[in-house]
Scaffold this active site. Structure first.
Site, short mmCIF file in Angstrom:
data_model
loop_
_atom_site.label_atom_id
_atom_site.label_comp_id
_atom_site.label_asym_id
_atom_site.label_seq_id
_atom_site.Cartn_x
_atom_site.Cartn_y
_atom_site.Cartn_z
N HIS A 150 0.84 -1.19 0.00
CA HIS A 150 0.00 0.00 0.00
C HIS A 150 0.88 1.25 0.00
O HIS A 150 2.04 1.21 0.41
CB HIS A 150 -0.90 0.01 1.23
CG HIS A 150 -1.98 -1.02 1.20
ND1 HIS A 150 -3.07 -0.95 2.04
CD2 HIS A 150 -2.15 -2.14 0.45
CE1 HIS A 150 -3.86 -1.99 1.80
NE2 HIS A 150 -3.31 -2.72 0.85
N GLU A 176 1.06 3.88 1.86
CA GLU A 176 1.66 4.29 3.14
C GLU A 176 2.86 3.40 3.48
O GLU A 176 3.89 3.90 3.96
CB GLU A 176 0.62 4.21 4.26
CG GLU A 176 -0.53 5.18 4.10
CD GLU A 176 -1.72 4.62 3.32
OE1 GLU A 176 -2.82 5.19 3.45
OE2 GLU A 176 -1.56 3.63 2.58
N CYS A 217 -5.82 2.25 6.00
CA CYS A 217 -6.49 1.02 6.41
C CYS A 217 -5.83 0.54 7.71
O CYS A 217 -4.80 1.08 8.12
CB CYS A 217 -6.35 -0.04 5.32
SG CYS A 217 -4.69 -0.73 5.17
N CYS A 255 -2.06 -0.27 7.34
CA CYS A 255 -1.22 0.92 7.19
C CYS A 255 -1.19 1.74 8.48
O CYS A 255 -0.14 2.28 8.85
CB CYS A 255 -1.72 1.75 6.02
SG CYS A 255 -1.47 0.94 4.43
#
Length: 157
Positions: free
Chosen positions: A54, A56, A84, A87
């Site tokens: 992801h 991040e 999320c 993250c």
């Protein structure tokens, strides 16, 4: 919290667009320390064939590599979408002090992403984290990234 510097979210938005242009999902994050970008990344799940890549996480990896340490205390993150739970945990473990985000988890879910409906703020509160988090930074521009991604033929599971 003090007001966020809007140039960092604009950089994250531009980075998300660059990711969309190469077939990635419409997410990006920027890690800043003392006014300098130390890590930047867009979602690389499809490029890496890695569901944990992801934006991040990618930005944290790049910041840690650049700073040559895993303690990112004194950093703040600007991310185009509310983190999320995975993250949010990575942000906590990296000791990033502050997160600013644009679009919400509900926006991502509405665009068809498989989101866990657990707000990062709630996760931090339940876990006793000191990470400060605030949304509402360029929310329309960040939410519009989902439409741009869809128009570009965004990949879905």
């Amino acid at each position: 919290m003090t007001a966020p510097d809007p140039r960092w979210m604009r950089l994250a938005i531009d980075t998300a667009r660059a990711g969309i242009a190469i077939g990635q999902s419409p997410f990006a994050a920027v890690v800043v320390r003392a006014g300098d970008v130390v890590g930047i990344g867009h979602n690389e799940v499809w490029r890496r064939i890695d569901p944990t890549a992801h934006a991040e996480v990618v930005a944290i990896q790049r910041a840690a590599a650049r700073l040559r340490c895993i303690d990112l205390s004194g950093c703040e993150m600007f991310t185009t979408c509310e983190p999320c739970p995975m993250c949010a945990a990575a942000i906590h473990w990296a000791r990033i002090g502050r997160v600013w985000y644009g679009a919400t988890i509900a926006d991502a879910a509405g665009a068809g992403f498989n989101e866990l409906h657990l707000a990062a703020r709630d996760l931090y509160a339940q876990g006793g984290s000191e990470v400060a988090i605030a949304g509402g930074v360029e929310p329309e521009a960040c939410a519009n990234l989902f439409a741009e991604w869809s128009r570009a033929g965004g990949r879905r599971y």
